[in-house]
Design a protein around this motif. Structure first.
Motif, short mmCIF file in Angstrom:
data_model
loop_
_atom_site.label_atom_id
_atom_site.label_comp_id
_atom_site.label_asym_id
_atom_site.label_seq_id
_atom_site.Cartn_x
_atom_site.Cartn_y
_atom_site.Cartn_z
N ILE A 81 0.84 -1.20 0.00
CA ILE A 81 0.00 0.00 0.00
C ILE A 81 0.88 1.25 0.00
N ALA A 82 1.93 1.24 0.82
CA ALA A 82 2.82 2.40 0.89
C ALA A 82 3.53 2.64 -0.45
N CYS A 83 4.03 1.57 -1.06
CA CYS A 83 4.74 1.71 -2.34
C CYS A 83 3.79 2.07 -3.47
N CYS A 88 2.19 3.31 -8.62
CA CYS A 88 1.68 1.98 -8.94
C CYS A 88 2.50 1.33 -10.05
N LYS A 89 2.94 2.13 -11.03
CA LYS A 89 3.74 1.59 -12.13
C LYS A 89 5.05 1.03 -11.62
N SER A 90 5.75 1.80 -10.79
CA SER A 90 7.01 1.33 -10.24
C SER A 90 6.80 0.13 -9.32
N TYR A 91 5.68 0.11 -8.60
CA TYR A 91 5.36 -1.00 -7.70
C TYR A 91 5.19 -2.30 -8.49
N LEU A 92 4.39 -2.26 -9.55
CA LEU A 92 4.16 -3.46 -10.36
C LEU A 92 5.45 -3.89 -11.06
N LEU A 93 6.22 -2.92 -11.52
CA LEU A 93 7.51 -3.25 -12.14
C LEU A 93 8.43 -3.92 -11.13
N ALA A 189 16.79 -6.69 -2.24
CA ALA A 189 17.37 -5.34 -2.12
C ALA A 189 18.03 -4.92 -3.43
N ALA A 190 18.72 -5.87 -4.07
CA ALA A 190 19.35 -5.57 -5.36
C ALA A 190 18.31 -5.24 -6.42
N ALA A 191 17.19 -5.94 -6.41
CA ALA A 191 16.12 -5.66 -7.37
C ALA A 191 15.56 -4.25 -7.18
N ALA A 192 15.44 -3.83 -5.92
CA ALA A 192 14.97 -2.46 -5.64
C ALA A 192 15.93 -1.43 -6.21
N ILE A 193 17.24 -1.69 -6.07
CA ILE A 193 18.25 -0.77 -6.62
C ILE A 193 18.15 -0.70 -8.14
N VAL A 194 17.90 -1.85 -8.77
CA VAL A 194 17.76 -1.89 -10.23
C VAL A 194 16.58 -1.04 -10.69
N VAL A 195 15.45 -1.17 -10.01
CA VAL A 195 14.25 -0.41 -10.40
C VAL A 195 14.45 1.08 -10.17
N ILE A 196 15.04 1.43 -9.03
CA ILE A 196 15.29 2.85 -8.74
C ILE A 196 16.26 3.45 -9.76
N SER A 197 17.29 2.71 -10.11
CA SER A 197 18.26 3.18 -11.10
C SER A 197 17.60 3.34 -12.46
N GLY A 198 16.72 2.39 -12.81
CA GLY A 198 16.02 2.49 -14.09
C GLY A 198 15.11 3.70 -14.14
N ASP A 199 14.38 3.95 -13.04
CA ASP A 199 13.51 5.13 -12.97
C ASP A 199 14.32 6.41 -13.11
#
Length: 273
Positions: A81-83, A88-93, A189-199
């Motif tokens: 819910i927080a994310c 929502c797009k980044s959350y689903l990704l 945690a690594a997956a989160a870094i990948v998504v943040i870097s992509g954004d």
């Protein structure tokens, strides 16, 4: 509007931020209580090797025990819910990326592991993504409290994962009936870094393209005209008395002239003569 009314208003304004996490949490619960569903969907090394690749994604939604399910789903629901309220797009990704990264990490990093279940890796990805974006928001807004809080929370999660990896024990969940996989948490945690870097990369590309377009739309302005205007303003200001206020400025572009209109001084009356 009171706090309860404001909460309801925010939920109604973005209903998907509640609906999506609730549905996904319900799916995990239904899978656990449906006979043989976990066996069909769990991450299974031999069956994935035989071609049942859907287990790479579905295995995270299966659980070994009720305690395992309770902890994973409760944390997942709150973090989702927080994310989702952030994006929502980044959350689903992030769900898709973390599912893949965690499964690949477990495949190559834990060759002795035959079966894997649980949302804990995805929970870690959601947590790291949320606190990281919170820290970045604090940095952009120059809010030291938010930035430092996010950094401390992120360091705490990494420390927890490293402790679990070094000790071989999981925190918060009783792993007597199954083997904890701390590597899945680090992979999340690594997956989160990948998504943040992509954004960040996408925003940078979009921002650079927007700046270039705006630059091309700039109109040419004659610098000589500007210098002439500045000279006229300086000359007129010198002739004003100290304390004079400018009420208006008129510019004639054809004649290239500027006129400063001074505010008429108010007459002061002295009632004492």
């Amino acid at each position: 509007m009171n706090a309860r009314g404001l909460l309801i208003f925010n939920i109604m304004k973005k209903p998907l931020t509640i609906i999506i996490p609730v549905i996904l949490s319900a799916i995990a619960t239904v899978i656990y209580y449906t006979p043989y569903a976990a066996e069909v969907l769990q991450w299974d090394r031999d069956l994935i090797g035989a071609g049942e690749f859907w287990r790479i994604f579905t295995g995270h939604w299966t659980h070994f025990t009720g305690s395992h399910l309770l902890w994973d789903v409760a944390v997942f629901l709150v973090l989702s819910i927080a994310c989702c309220r952030r994006s929502c797009k980044s959350y689903l990704l992030l769900l898709g990326v973390s599912s893949s990264v965690i499964s690949i990490a477990v495949w190559y990093g834990c060759p002795q592991l035959a079966v894997y279940r649980g949302l804990s890796g995805i929970d870690t990805a959601l947590y790291c993504w949320f606190v990281s974006t919170m820290s970045l928001d604090g940095l952009r807004k120059r809010d030291g409290l938010i930035f430092s809080s996010g950094v401390l929370m992120l360091v705490g999660m990494i420390g927890k994962s490293v402790f679990e990896l070094m000790s071989g024990q999981t925190i918060f969940v009783d792993s007597v009936n199954f083997i904890g996989v701390p590597l899945a948490h680090l992979a999340g945690a690594a997956a989160a870094i990948v998504v943040i870097s992509g954004d960040a990369l996408i925003r940078c590309i979009h921002s650079c393209g927007k700046r270039e377009t705006d630059y091309n739309n700039y109109e040419y302005v004659d610098p000589v005209f500007h210098m002439n205007i500045y000279g006229q303003i300086a000359t007129q200001v010198k002739n004003f008395k100290p304390g004079t206020r400018i009420s208006d400025v008129k510019i004639d572009e054809e004649k290239r002239e500027v006129l400063l209109i001074a505010e008429k001084p108010k007459k002061k009356w002295n009632i004492f003569g």
